[in-house]
Design a protein around this motif. Structure first.
Motif, PDB file in Angstrom:
ATOM      1  N   ASN A 145     -12.746   1.149  -2.281  1.00  0.00           N
ATOM      2  CA  ASN A 145     -13.288   1.523  -0.968  1.00  0.00           C
ATOM      3  C   ASN A 145     -12.346   2.351  -0.091  1.00  0.00           C
ATOM      4  N   ALA A 146     -11.048   2.386  -0.429  1.00  0.00           N
ATOM      5  CA  ALA A 146     -10.146   3.236   0.365  1.00  0.00           C
ATOM      6  C   ALA A 146     -10.393   4.714   0.047  1.00  0.00           C
ATOM      7  N   MET A 147     -11.258   4.970  -0.930  1.00  0.00           N
ATOM      8  CA  MET A 147     -11.561   6.363  -1.282  1.00  0.00           C
ATOM      9  C   MET A 147     -13.014   6.709  -0.971  1.00  0.00           C
ATOM     10  N   ASP A 148     -13.658   5.895  -0.149  1.00  0.00           N
ATOM     11  CA  ASP A 148     -15.058   6.172   0.192  1.00  0.00           C
ATOM     12  C   ASP A 148     -15.130   7.183   1.332  1.00  0.00           C
ATOM     13  N   PRO A 188      -8.662  -1.147  -8.559  1.00  0.00           N
ATOM     14  CA  PRO A 188      -9.740  -0.181  -8.798  1.00  0.00           C
ATOM     15  C   PRO A 188      -9.346   1.271  -8.514  1.00  0.00           C
ATOM     16  N   HIS A 189      -8.465   1.520  -7.532  1.00  0.00           N
ATOM     17  CA  HIS A 189      -8.080   2.898  -7.215  1.00  0.00           C
ATOM     18  C   HIS A 189      -7.228   3.486  -8.340  1.00  0.00           C
ATOM     19  N   GLY A 190      -6.249   2.716  -8.777  1.00  0.00           N
ATOM     20  CA  GLY A 190      -5.409   3.149  -9.896  1.00  0.00           C
ATOM     21  C   GLY A 190      -6.256   3.381 -11.138  1.00  0.00           C
ATOM     22  N   ALA A 225       0.852  -1.192   0.000  1.00  0.00           N
ATOM     23  CA  ALA A 225       0.000   0.000   0.000  1.00  0.00           C
ATOM     24  C   ALA A 225       0.882   1.234   0.000  1.00  0.00           C
ATOM     25  N   PHE A 226       0.434   2.308  -0.654  1.00  0.00           N
ATOM     26  CA  PHE A 226       1.263   3.521  -0.652  1.00  0.00           C
ATOM     27  C   PHE A 226       1.392   4.070   0.762  1.00  0.00           C
ATOM     28  N   LYS A 227       0.468   3.703   1.619  1.00  0.00           N
ATOM     29  CA  LYS A 227       0.510   4.208   2.990  1.00  0.00           C
ATOM     30  C   LYS A 227       1.717   3.691   3.774  1.00  0.00           C
ATOM     31  N   ASP A 228       2.407   2.701   3.222  1.00  0.00           N
ATOM     32  CA  ASP A 228       3.639   2.236   3.858  1.00  0.00           C
ATOM     33  C   ASP A 228       4.637   3.373   4.057  1.00  0.00           C
ATOM     34  N   VAL A 278      -4.183  11.760  -9.077  1.00  0.00           N
ATOM     35  CA  VAL A 278      -4.110  11.141  -7.758  1.00  0.00           C
ATOM     36  C   VAL A 278      -5.478  10.589  -7.354  1.00  0.00           C
ATOM     37  N   PRO A 279      -5.612   9.256  -7.301  1.00  0.00           N
ATOM     38  CA  PRO A 279      -6.866   8.695  -6.806  1.00  0.00           C
ATOM     39  C   PRO A 279      -7.036   9.053  -5.335  1.00  0.00           C
ATOM     40  N   SER A 280      -8.114   9.769  -5.023  1.00  0.00           N
ATOM     41  CA  SER A 280      -8.163  10.431  -3.715  1.00  0.00           C
ATOM     42  C   SER A 280      -9.373  10.058  -2.877  1.00  0.00           C
ATOM     43  N   GLY A 281      -9.146  10.025  -1.554  1.00  0.00           N
ATOM     44  CA  GLY A 281     -10.206   9.752  -0.594  1.00  0.00           C
ATOM     45  C   GLY A 281     -10.207  10.815   0.486  1.00  0.00           C
ATOM     46  N   ASN A 282      -9.188  10.735   1.350  1.00  0.00           N
ATOM     47  CA  ASN A 282      -9.048  11.739   2.401  1.00  0.00           C
ATOM     48  C   ASN A 282      -8.149  12.897   1.959  1.00  0.00           C
ATOM     49  N   PHE A 283      -7.608  12.803   0.776  1.00  0.00           N
ATOM     50  CA  PHE A 283      -6.845  13.864   0.119  1.00  0.00           C
ATOM     51  C   PHE A 283      -5.501  14.210   0.748  1.00  0.00           C
ATOM     52  N   GLY A 284      -4.940  13.297   1.555  1.00  0.00           N
ATOM     53  CA  GLY A 284      -3.606  13.517   2.095  1.00  0.00           C
ATOM     54  C   GLY A 284      -2.549  13.393   1.010  1.00  0.00           C
ATOM     55  N   ASN A 285      -2.703  12.388   0.168  1.00  0.00           N
ATOM     56  CA  ASN A 285      -1.729  12.110  -0.875  1.00  0.00           C
ATOM     57  C   ASN A 285      -1.661  13.270  -1.875  1.00  0.00           C
ATOM     58  N   LEU A 286      -2.804  13.709  -2.347  1.00  0.00           N
ATOM     59  CA  LEU A 286      -2.834  14.829  -3.282  1.00  0.00           C
ATOM     60  C   LEU A 286      -2.281  16.096  -2.634  1.00  0.00           C
ATOM     61  N   GLU A 318      -0.588   4.491  -8.789  1.00  0.00           N
ATOM     62  CA  GLU A 318      -1.182   3.179  -8.500  1.00  0.00           C
ATOM     63  C   GLU A 318      -0.967   2.964  -7.006  1.00  0.00           C
ATOM     64  N   THR A 319      -2.053   3.139  -6.235  1.00  0.00           N
ATOM     65  CA  THR A 319      -1.927   3.236  -4.779  1.00  0.00           C
ATOM     66  C   THR A 319      -1.973   1.897  -4.052  1.00  0.00           C
ATOM     67  N   ALA A 320      -2.404   0.845  -4.740  1.00  0.00           N
ATOM     68  CA  ALA A 320      -2.413  -0.478  -4.095  1.00  0.00           C
ATOM     69  C   ALA A 320      -2.124  -1.554  -5.131  1.00  0.00           C
ATOM     70  N   HIS A 321      -1.559  -2.632  -4.685  1.00  0.00           N
ATOM     71  CA  HIS A 321      -1.329  -3.786  -5.557  1.00  0.00           C
ATOM     72  C   HIS A 321      -2.683  -4.442  -5.854  1.00  0.00           C
ATOM     73  N   GLY A 360      -9.357  -1.375   5.920  1.00  0.00           N
ATOM     74  CA  GLY A 360      -8.538  -2.419   5.310  1.00  0.00           C
ATOM     75  C   GLY A 360      -7.091  -2.017   5.107  1.00  0.00           C
ATOM     76  N   ASP A 361      -6.884  -0.958   4.309  1.00  0.00           N
ATOM     77  CA  ASP A 361      -5.531  -0.661   3.856  1.00  0.00           C
ATOM     78  C   ASP A 361      -4.647   0.048   4.875  1.00  0.00           C
ATOM     79  N   THR A 362      -5.206   1.056   5.545  1.00  0.00           N
ATOM     80  CA  THR A 362      -4.403   1.828   6.495  1.00  0.00           C
ATOM     81  C   THR A 362      -3.860   0.930   7.598  1.00  0.00           C
TER      82      THR A 362
HETATM   83  C1  LIG Z   1      -5.796   5.545   1.348  1.00  0.00           C
HETATM   84  C2  LIG Z   1      -5.914   5.165  -0.077  1.00  0.00           C
HETATM   85  C3  LIG Z   1      -6.270   6.083  -1.076  1.00  0.00           C
HETATM   86  C4  LIG Z   1      -6.659   7.514  -0.752  1.00  0.00           C
HETATM   87  O1  LIG Z   1      -5.596   8.291  -0.314  1.00  0.00           O
HETATM   88  P1  LIG Z   1      -5.873   9.694   0.419  1.00  0.00           P
HETATM   89  O2  LIG Z   1      -4.564  10.221   0.804  1.00  0.00           O
HETATM   90  O3  LIG Z   1      -6.754   9.372   1.594  1.00  0.00           O
HETATM   91  O4  LIG Z   1      -6.597  10.556  -0.566  1.00  0.00           O
HETATM   92  C5  LIG Z   1      -6.286   5.664  -2.391  1.00  0.00           C
HETATM   93  N1  LIG Z   1      -6.007   4.394  -2.720  1.00  0.00           N
HETATM   94  C6  LIG Z   1      -5.675   3.470  -1.793  1.00  0.00           C
HETATM   95  C7  LIG Z   1      -5.403   2.086  -2.226  1.00  0.00           C
HETATM   96  C8  LIG Z   1      -5.613   3.818  -0.452  1.00  0.00           C
HETATM   97  O5  LIG Z   1      -5.298   2.893   0.457  1.00  0.00           O
END
Ligand SMILES: *Cc1c(COP(=O)(O)O)cnc(C)c1O
Length: 433
Positions: free
Chosen positions: A301-304, A356-358, A105-108, A247-255, A382-385, A138-140
């Motif tokens: 779902n990591a972007m819900d 799906p996120h990518g 996961a990119f969150k690593d 940037v596939p975004s959910g909580n918008f930290g990455n962007l 591509e934020t997840a495998h 799941g991912d975090t």
């Molecule tokens: C957390 C996550 C995102 C969203 O990232 P944010 O920084 O919250 O916008 C996108 N894709 C995957 C796979 C994630 O785990």
């Protein structure tokens, strides 16, 4: 570097204090008091710098004197123990793989950096043991568990919804042991999130347990996500073209980290906020009004997320001027049907298997490129495998996704979790530790 609260009702703090606290006492997000541009020579010479040197120079101004340079270098090296490959999809589109870390996961990146900064803070300040409390869909959770595993002075408590995470994700949360405890909540992700929120405002609890969070509101997690934008710039495939990053975004930290990188001078011409139907930000960019919504479940779902926490930081970066923001940021949103079609299309044109996120990021890029006549090189993150969303990917492509070697061993390990259904059970568990 000092950090102030975006609610403007707390004292300024140092880097390490902001990392330990997570949120400011007034519940605001911390924001750096200054963001300095890097010198032009940094970008001109970037090809001669290693990933570790780049990351060190990028983060240095934000950490300031709080961590000695030699230790900061070591933290950066340990954080970036893997690569960020760029894989071409079409002539104008490539993907930046952020998932080569230990939990795919990119969150690593953010979790590993934050854990090591906190470990340093604990060494020098000898404060009481910290408990990191996180809710995960799941991912975090996996990235946090792995990042903080065996870090001295830190306990990690992860809440996840029973039966609602994939088998691999559950194994990542529940099999490490040591300082990592997994709590299985009889409910959905929102119930986990609500319990965590209750804990952070429970005076009884916070007077007795030093609690902090490990999501992207934490500046160490948020800011370290800048690293791979700079590394991607170094490795870009078409240096003669303008760069656009989706940037596939959910909580918008990455962007938001990407936008800080731009503020520091990184030559990215445009950013794209690509979302699923949780489209609060694209909607804001189009309508000019920010309307938080209830989150809806999707395949990505990591972007819900219906009310992204980091958006306030993005607004701050542009002095709350939507016109300035719109010059640099475009927003697009997609349905699950479009996402599945994109997974198929990417596979057909290149043989690449996207998650799906990518795929949502790819769609945003395509729409942007369709609407411009300029010659761009597009990168989608591509934020997840794909193995982490294997059911969707396999059903869409009618093919099997291979399990990466580094995950195989985890599948045979024993699960240990603590089942909980009410907040008071969580509270007494936290108080007992
Ligand atoms: C957390 C996550 C995102 C969203 O990232 P944010 O920084 O919250 O916008 C996108 N894709 C995957 C796979 C994630 O785990």
């Amino acid at each position: 570097m000092k950090y102030y609260s975006l609610n403007y009702n707390s004292q300024d703090v140092s880097f390490l204090d902001a990392v330990r606290k997570g949120l400011a006492p007034d519940r605001g997000l911390y924001f750096p008091s200054d963001i300095k541009k890097l010198p032009n020579t940094f970008f001109e010479n970037i090809h001669n710098l290693s990933d570790h040197e780049i990351a060190f120079q990028v983060i240095h101004q934000f950490v300031g004197g709080d961590i000695p340079d030699s230790r900061l270098k070591k933290i950066v090296e340990e954080t970036l123990s893997f690569d960020f490959p760029i894989v071409p999809i079409t002539d104008s589109i490539a993907t930046l793989e952020l998932f080569q870390g230990p939990t795919l996961a990119f969150k690593d990146v953010g979790a590993r950096f934050m854990a090591r900064c906190l470990a340093y803070a604990n060494e020098v300040e000898k404060k009481e043991k910290l408990t990191i409390l996180v809710a995960t869909s799941g991912d975090t959770g996996g990235a946090v568990a792995d990042g903080f595993y065996k870090v001295d002075g830190i306990n990690v408590v992860i809440l996840y919804p029973k039966g609602k995470v994939s088998e691999i994700q559950e194994k990542q949360l529940t099999t490490l042991g040591e300082n990592i405890k997994a709590i299985e909540i009889d409910g959905v992700f929102d119930d986990c999130q609500d319990m965590v929120k209750s804990a952070f405002i429970d005076n009884d609890l916070i007077q007795n347990v030093a609690l902090t969070s490990a999501n992207s509101i934490n500046i160490a997690r948020w800011l370290s996500q800048m690293f791979y934008y700079f590394i991607a710039y170094k490795n870009r495939l078409h240096p003669e073209k303008k760069l656009v990053v989706s940037v596939p975004s959910g909580n918008f930290g990455n962007l938001c980290a990407g936008l800080v990188a731009k503020k520091m001078g990184l030559p990215v011409d445009q950013f794209i906020a690509s979302t699923n139907i949780n489209d609060t930000v694209p909607d804001y960019l189009n309508s000019g009004t920010y309307t938080p919504k209830k989150s809806k479940a999707t395949l990505s779902n990591a972007m819900d997320v219906g009310d992204p926490s980091n958006f306030i930081r993005i607004q701050k970066l542009f002095n709350n001027d939507i016109f300035k923001l719109k010059k640099i940021l475009k927003g697009y949103h997609y349905t699950d049907t479009e996402t599945k079609k994109a997974i198929k299309e990417i596979h057909e044109v290149s043989g690449y298997i996207a998650d799906p996120h990518g795929a949502v990021g790819y769609l945003g890029l395509k729409d942007f490129l369709k609407n411009t006549t300029d010659d761009y090189q597009g990168l989608f993150l591509e934020t997840a495998h794909p193995i982490k969303f294997v059911d969707t990917v396999e059903a869409t492509l009618k093919t099997t996704v291979e399990i990466p070697k580094r995950l195989e061993s985890i599948l045979n390990r024993e699960k240990t979790s603590i089942p909980i259904s009410r907040y008071d059970e969580l509270k007494s568990f936290l108080l007992k530790r």
